[in-house]
Design a protein around this motif. Structure first.
Motif, PDB file in Angstrom:
ATOM      1  N   ARG A   1     -13.206   5.616  -4.482  1.00 41.61           N
ATOM      2  CA  ARG A   1     -11.854   5.062  -4.510  1.00 41.61           C
ATOM      3  C   ARG A   1     -11.330   4.862  -3.086  1.00 41.61           C
ATOM      4  O   ARG A   1     -10.702   3.847  -2.777  1.00 41.61           O
ATOM      5  N   ALA A   2     -11.605   5.847  -2.200  1.00 41.65           N
ATOM      6  CA  ALA A   2     -11.178   5.714  -0.808  1.00 41.65           C
ATOM      7  C   ALA A   2     -11.865   4.527  -0.135  1.00 41.65           C
ATOM      8  O   ALA A   2     -11.260   3.828   0.688  1.00 41.65           O
TER       9      ALA A   2
ATOM     10  N   ASP B   1      -6.442  10.353  -2.622  1.00 40.46           N
ATOM     11  CA  ASP B   1      -7.288   9.173  -2.734  1.00 40.46           C
ATOM     12  C   ASP B   1      -6.486   7.923  -3.055  1.00 40.46           C
ATOM     13  O   ASP B   1      -6.868   6.812  -2.685  1.00 40.46           O
ATOM     14  N   ARG B   2      -5.367   8.111  -3.786  1.00 40.88           N
ATOM     15  CA  ARG B   2      -4.558   6.974  -4.210  1.00 40.88           C
ATOM     16  C   ARG B   2      -3.539   6.566  -3.150  1.00 40.88           C
ATOM     17  O   ARG B   2      -2.754   5.635  -3.368  1.00 40.88           O
TER      18      ARG B   2
ATOM     19  N   ALA C   1      -2.889  -4.484  -2.689  1.00 37.07           N
ATOM     20  CA  ALA C   1      -3.013  -3.135  -3.253  1.00 37.07           C
ATOM     21  C   ALA C   1      -3.281  -3.155  -4.754  1.00 37.07           C
ATOM     22  O   ALA C   1      -3.759  -2.167  -5.305  1.00 37.07           O
TER      23      ALA C   1
ATOM     24  N   HIS D   1       0.821  -1.210   0.000  1.00 34.57           N
ATOM     25  CA  HIS D   1       0.000   0.000   0.000  1.00 34.57           C
ATOM     26  C   HIS D   1       0.859   1.267   0.000  1.00 34.57           C
ATOM     27  O   HIS D   1       1.964   1.285   0.553  1.00 34.57           O
TER      28      HIS D   1
ATOM     29  N   ARG E   1     -10.020   1.518  -1.133  1.00 31.74           N
ATOM     30  CA  ARG E   1      -8.708   1.489  -0.464  1.00 31.74           C
ATOM     31  C   ARG E   1      -8.849   1.016   0.981  1.00 31.74           C
ATOM     32  O   ARG E   1      -8.013   0.264   1.489  1.00 31.74           O
TER      33      ARG E   1
ATOM     34  N   ALA F   1      -8.343   0.153   9.631  1.00 32.23           N
ATOM     35  CA  ALA F   1      -8.131   0.681   8.282  1.00 32.23           C
ATOM     36  C   ALA F   1      -8.730   2.071   8.140  1.00 32.23           C
ATOM     37  O   ALA F   1      -8.129   2.972   7.516  1.00 32.23           O
TER      38      ALA F   1
ATOM     39  N   ASP G   1      -3.218   4.992   0.414  1.00 32.33           N
ATOM     40  CA  ASP G   1      -4.097   4.160   1.243  1.00 32.33           C
ATOM     41  C   ASP G   1      -4.054   4.525   2.722  1.00 32.33           C
ATOM     42  O   ASP G   1      -5.080   4.506   3.402  1.00 32.33           O
TER      43      ASP G   1
ATOM     44  N   ARG H   1      -6.948   7.249   7.824  1.00 28.01           N
ATOM     45  CA  ARG H   1      -7.393   8.244   6.848  1.00 28.01           C
ATOM     46  C   ARG H   1      -7.315   9.622   7.493  1.00 28.01           C
ATOM     47  O   ARG H   1      -8.249  10.407   7.467  1.00 28.01           O
TER      48      ARG H   1
ATOM     49  N   LYS I   1      -9.207  -2.708   0.956  1.00 28.65           N
ATOM     50  CA  LYS I   1      -7.933  -3.381   0.659  1.00 28.65           C
ATOM     51  C   LYS I   1      -7.035  -3.407   1.891  1.00 28.65           C
ATOM     52  O   LYS I   1      -6.419  -4.432   2.214  1.00 28.65           O
ATOM     53  N   VAL I   2      -6.965  -2.264   2.596  1.00 29.02           N
ATOM     54  CA  VAL I   2      -6.122  -2.197   3.794  1.00 29.02           C
ATOM     55  C   VAL I   2      -6.659  -3.124   4.876  1.00 29.02           C
ATOM     56  O   VAL I   2      -5.893  -3.824   5.560  1.00 29.02           O
TER      57      VAL I   2
END
Length: 512
Positions: A470-471, A384-385, A437, A215, A474, A499, A387, A503, A477-478
């Motif tokens: 997208r967030a 946003d990209r 990721a 990530h 992410r 996760a 993580d 943020r 995924k995390v």
């Protein structure tokens, strides 16, 4: 008399066979054709001096040199040696029997010495694929080229050595590198270790998660909190390079001319840390003669951007597409080359210009609105990209002076490798996906399923923090990576909560 020697041109990270045709006939002028650049056009002056330094003569006749295929642009000074050998063979000063069996590349000095070239590894691979017996090149590049099996490599010091080889008066020993021994003997040698870092256990945890799932991560904190120190130790907990990854990475550094003479194969994951004054072309690659940029040099490793808001916005925005696609295509009017760019982005930044916004002890001296203006230098699409957003707080004196030993990188790495093995089995059917990721949105829906209570939690988080779709992906995924580290088959509520915690920049406390 017409003589053909063979070399290569590099495009992207691959090479193409080039035939150098030399014809000597009645006349007095020299001609080089086949779309040569200025470095090649100037080569005859270097070649003439080098031939004279070797005790031979430059023919005073009409010499026509053709670089075929003639419709492909040829660049660089590495064609000096094959042109010189072709001239000597065509003028009868050199035995031509074995010339067609070898790739020949090298830049000549005026005294006949051979200077290093770029792209020796992809050229060596092309020589083997094209069925040549061997490759003659400067000694400084010989170990790099010798990692290719089933190809005889001769590293030469000067033009006289090459002449002696073809005339049979010199019998140099081929350069031999045991690729697997070279790789496995150095694969885990690092100068840094996480045991050097006092305190910051929560940051180490975030870096472990980032390493386990591949990530991207950003560290936000005041000056001197240890952001750079932590980032530099991230490669030490990443899984060792596979042999295939090592070859891919070495090819890119070979094309860029970044390998040392003693190097044959890159065994450590690259860690690239460009200065914030870097241009967008230097970061993603390009130029008149396209070269790989920092994001490609960080392939299979880490790209560390220190003081992220100080980078020009145009530089940061060009990373958006490579972060998603994990490659970059450089397009020009007559050529288009593709470089791999699968890297982990690690960034660090101060929370404000003075560096002390949200500091537990020191007061921020920035004017109202300055913090938000400072943070707005990083666009929402780029954030946003990323993580994981992690706040770094200063280490207190007791932790800094503690004599208690902290966890070594090797122990953290074992947990990361275990989590990666789970992901390898999970994505075994798709050779393009290796870790969490890299999952596509469709894979996220199928693999990162959460219970109803988790749906409620993430819904509340999205509404409160204003997260994008997208967030949302992410975060899932995390949370999947956190579950893998915990050895859990399912994503539990605590995995999802952790996760969401990463943020930081989406929170209202950072509004300034």
């Amino acid at each position: 008399m017409l003589i053909k020697t063979y070399g290569s041109a590099v495009f992207g990270v691959n090479a193409l066979t080039i035939t150098i045709e030399v014809s000597i006939s009645a006349g007095t002028r020299y001609h080089i054709v086949g779309l040569p650049d200025n470095a090649i056009k100037e080569s005859l002056r270097r070649i003439e001096s080098a031939i004279q330094s070797a005790g031979l003569r430059m023919p005073r006749q009409k010499i026509v040199i053709n670089l075929a295929p003639a419709d492909i642009r040829k660049e660089g000074s590495s064609y000096d040696l094959p042109i010189a050998i072709g001239i000597l063979a065509a003028s009868g000063q050199l035995e031509a029997d074995k010339i067609g069996d070898f790739f020949i590349m090298g830049e000549l000095s005026l005294d006949g010495g051979l200077q290093a070239i770029k792209g020796a590894l992809p050229i060596s691979i092309q020589a083997r694929q094209a069925g040549f017996k061997g490759f003659i090149l400067p000694r400084d590049n010989s170990r790099e080229a010798a990692i290719v099996n089933d190809l005889t490599i001769y590293g030469m010091r000067n033009l006289s050595d090459v002449i002696g080889f073809f005339n049979g008066t010199e019998q140099p020993a081929p350069v031999v590198v045991n690729t697997r021994d070279e790789f496995f003997n150095k694969v885990s040698s690092y100068a840094h270790d996480f045991s050097d870092v006092k305190g910051q256990e929560n940051i180490k945890r975030a870096l472990e998660i980032a390493a386990a799932g591949g990530h991207n991560l950003i560290l936000i904190g005041p000056p001197g909190a240890g952001k750079t120190m932590l980032a530099k130790r991230l490669p030490t907990i990443l899984p060792p390079l596979s042999l295939q990854e090592a070859l891919e990475t070495t090819k890119i550094h070979s094309v860029a001319g970044k390998l040392n003479a003693a190097d044959s194969l890159m065994t450590e994951r690259p860690f690239r840390s460009p200065h914030h004054t870097i241009s967008d072309i230097a970061l993603v690659g390009g130029g008149a003669n396209p070269q790989p940029g920092e994001i490609s040099l960080a392939h299979n490793g880490v790209l560390f951007l220190d003081e992220l808001p100080e980078f020009k916005r145009s530089v940061l925005e060009v990373m958006r597409q490579p972060l998603e696609d994990r490659n970059v295509v450089i397009s020009r009017a007559k050529i288009s080359v593709e470089y791999p760019a699968s890297f982990m982005l690690i960034a660090s930044m101060n929370p404000c210009p003075c560096g002390f916004f949200n500091h537990p002890e020191k007061e921020c001296t920035c004017m109202p609105g300055v913090v938000q203006k400072y943070l707005s230098k990083i666009s929402g699409p780029l954030l946003d990209r990323i993580d994981l957003h992690v706040e770094v707080t200063p280490v207190d004196f007791d932790e800094l002076t503690s004599t208690i030993e902290t966890e070594k990188s090797s122990f953290i790495r074992e947990r990361v490798i275990s989590a990666r093995q789970v992901q390898t089995e999970r994505f075994n059917a798709d050779q393009s996906i290796h870790y969490n990721a890299q999952m596509s949105p469709n894979m996220v829906r199928n693999i990162c399923k959460i219970e109803e209570s988790g749906q409620v939690l993430i819904k509340n988080a999205m509404e409160k923090l204003g997260l994008s779709a997208r967030a949302y992906d992410r975060i899932l995924k995390v949370s999947r990576t956190i579950a893998d580290l915990a050895g859990s088959k399912d994503i539990a509520l605590e995995h999802l909560a952790e996760a969401i915690h990463y943020r930081s920049l989406d929170r209202s406390s950072w509004s300034g």
